[in-house]
Write a protein that holds these residues in place. Structure first.
Motif, PDB file in Angstrom:
ATOM      1  N   GLU A  53       0.863  -1.174   0.000  1.00 13.85           N
ATOM      2  CA  GLU A  53       0.000   0.000   0.000  1.00 13.85           C
ATOM      3  C   GLU A  53       0.907   1.234   0.000  1.00 13.85           C
ATOM      4  O   GLU A  53       1.617   1.486   0.984  1.00 13.85           O
ATOM      5  CB  GLU A  53      -0.898  -0.008   1.232  1.00 13.85           C
ATOM      6  N   HIS A  54       0.851   1.994  -1.076  1.00 21.11           N
ATOM      7  CA  HIS A  54       1.835   3.058  -1.252  1.00 21.11           C
ATOM      8  C   HIS A  54       1.731   4.139  -0.177  1.00 21.11           C
ATOM      9  O   HIS A  54       2.744   4.719   0.227  1.00 21.11           O
ATOM     10  CB  HIS A  54       1.682   3.684  -2.641  1.00 21.11           C
TER      11      HIS A  54
ATOM     12  N   LEU B 190       3.349   2.278   2.895  1.00 19.61           N
ATOM     13  CA  LEU B 190       4.534   1.469   2.606  1.00 19.61           C
ATOM     14  C   LEU B 190       4.518   0.137   3.370  1.00 19.61           C
ATOM     15  O   LEU B 190       5.566  -0.425   3.679  1.00 19.61           O
ATOM     16  CB  LEU B 190       5.830   2.236   2.898  1.00 19.61           C
TER      17      LEU B 190
ATOM     18  N   GLU C 280       8.949  -1.180  -1.507  1.00 19.12           N
ATOM     19  CA  GLU C 280       8.261  -1.341  -2.788  1.00 19.12           C
ATOM     20  C   GLU C 280       8.090  -2.817  -3.089  1.00 19.12           C
ATOM     21  O   GLU C 280       8.879  -3.649  -2.615  1.00 19.12           O
ATOM     22  CB  GLU C 280       9.094  -0.674  -3.892  1.00 19.12           C
TER      23      GLU C 280
ATOM     24  N   ASN D  66       8.075  -4.175  -9.110  1.00 13.34           N
ATOM     25  CA  ASN D  66       8.330  -2.788  -9.491  1.00 13.34           C
ATOM     26  C   ASN D  66       9.828  -2.495  -9.506  1.00 13.34           C
ATOM     27  O   ASN D  66      10.341  -1.791 -10.383  1.00 13.34           O
ATOM     28  CB  ASN D  66       7.629  -1.842  -8.531  1.00 13.34           C
TER      29      ASN D  66
ATOM     30  N   ARG E  78       2.513   3.297 -10.147  1.00 12.63           N
ATOM     31  CA  ARG E  78       1.975   2.447  -9.082  1.00 12.63           C
ATOM     32  C   ARG E  78       0.457   2.399  -9.064  1.00 12.63           C
ATOM     33  O   ARG E  78      -0.113   1.480  -8.492  1.00 12.63           O
ATOM     34  CB  ARG E  78       2.464   2.942  -7.722  1.00 12.63           C
TER      35      ARG E  78
ATOM     36  N   GLY F  64      -1.262   1.682  -5.237  1.00 13.41           N
ATOM     37  CA  GLY F  64      -0.019   0.932  -5.336  1.00 13.41           C
ATOM     38  C   GLY F  64      -0.187  -0.453  -5.922  1.00 13.41           C
ATOM     39  O   GLY F  64       0.748  -1.256  -5.913  1.00 13.41           O
TER      40      GLY F  64
END
Length: 408
Positions: A176-177, A180, A211, A215, A253, A257
């Motif tokens: 989850e961006h 993190l 990440e 990615n 993303r 994300g």
């Protein structure tokens, strides 16, 4: 011998990103101004340049460049050298990056491996260490090994921890961006919600980036083999299946994300096959390494791991060849739609089965070029990932280096 890396950490309110030490409010994590960082970026290709050339490249006055260069030299990030082709008058001085003046810690953690390494400002992997791990190993245990390994690598170079500018961490999990943190990772369940950022920042007072590994593989492959490619898709077929997207030269993303989560796209065949995500007919349920192992076991082949599949392929086993070719077709079915949607110029196929070469990629190409529109496949390259490239580790370094270069 364990070397303790702990330094003081700035604390903030629960749930926010910790603050990071800087030499002044106007300077970034490398201890120099944004203007100096702009000069530094002109040197990242490894080519020494004169102040006149740098001024032309970034469009500022030569006197301004001179001040910024002095700042970089004082910080140890660059040095002067005489221009070997200059003749006559005062010697012309060129400015050269000192790539290992600062380094970042790169970490790649999967279901059965942990790798850590030191990466310089050129995003070059200097040294690394690897350990096989079990998916049931607790995160704290794995990360403790990472810290011990990092300390050993630094000691081996006689480098102090103060040289460390950031940490980049890759996990084989959805990230989850906004936080993190890994969310419901199917192949690494003990990492669900684990706060790796806080864990590292309890020991190192530097920025920490987390990440998903695919990615980072996209970033690493681009850095290694496709530096001028603006639109690249990296597809990983291993224990899980996913994709990393580079669009217009930047990692994409999506909102949360989850962009590139192609492993749980439903296929047009065998739609009743259950997937561990709770749905049926997912790409991962039909084409991942565990699904191929189960299929080949059902056909009388005695094998337990992806390496056994590779050995069967090398021996020309027809069952293994057909199963992997079909996995390529299944992956190609999803990628054909993706090609029409984002129009990449390069698709890189990686993961454990990509090492066998054409069996998997042939299946991908067969479907992509048959189903995607001709204009979207014009000039499209579908290639195997660079073998033994450590793309995820290098990608973790690229992520961390980019952060310290652009954060002010």
């Amino acid at each position: 011998m364990t070397i303790e890396l702990k330094v003081a950490v700035s604390r903030t309110k629960e749930g926010t990103m910790p603050r990071h030490t800087r030499t002044s409010p106007n300077k970034g994590f490398l201890g120099v101004s944004a203007g100096a960082l702009a000069v530094l970026e002109t040197l990242l290709d490894g080519r020494p340049r004169t102040r006149v050339r740098i001024a032309d490249m970034i469009g500022v006055a030569r006197s301004t460049v001179a001040l910024r260069v002095d700042e970089l030299v004082s910080a140890g990030l660059a040095r002067f050298e005489e221009d070997p082709v200059y003749s006559g008058g005062r010697p012309s001085m060129r400015i050269q990056l000192v790539p290992d003046s600062r380094i970042v810690l790169a970490v790649d953690i999967g279901a059965n491996h942990a790798v850590t390494g030191l990466v310089d400002l050129n995003s070059r992997l200097i040294v690394q260490r690897r350990r096989e791990v079990d998916v049931a190993t607790r995160p704290e245990e794995i990360l403790s090994w990472v810290m011990d390994a990092a300390a050993s690598l630094l000691a081996g170079k006689a480098w102090d921890v103060s040289r460390l500018a950031a940490v980049g961490v890759g996990l084989a999990a959805p990230i989850e961006h906004a936080t993190l943190r890994p969310i419901n990772p199917p192949i690494m369940p003990l990492w669900d919600g684990f706060d790796a950022v806080s864990w590292f920042q309890g020991r190192l007072d530097v920025p920490v980036l987390v990440e998903k590994d695919v990615n980072l593989m996209a970033l690493g492959e681009r850095r290694l083999k496709w530096p001028k490619t603006q639109n690249l898709l990296f597809a990983k077929l291993s224990t899980g299946i996913g994709a990393g997207l580079i669009l217009d030269g930047k990692l994409y993303r999506g909102e949360q994300g989850t962009a590139g989560d192609i492993g749980h796209v439903r296929l047009s065949r065998d739609m009743d096959t259950p997937c561990h995500c709770g749905n049926h007919g997912c790409l991962e349920a039909l084409a991942s390494v565990p699904s191929l192992i189960a299929k080949l076991q059902g056909e009388g082949q005695g094998l337990e791991s992806g390496s056994d599949i590779i050995e069967l392929l090398k021996a020309g086993n027809i069952d293994a060849v057909q199963a992997v070719r079909q996995a390529g077709r299944d992956l190609g079915e999803v990628l054909a739609s993706t090609v029409s949607l984002i129009n990449p110029s390069v698709i890189v196929i990686g993961g454990s089965l990509a090492s066998v070469g054409e069996h998997l990629i042939t299946g991908v190409r067969e479907i992509v070029f048959a189903r995607a529109m001709p204009l979207s496949t014009k000039g499209l390259s579908i290639v195997q990932a660079a073998p033994g490239s450590n793309a995820a580790l290098i990608g973790a370094g690229v992520l961390a280096v980019n952060h310290v270069l652009h954060a002010t």
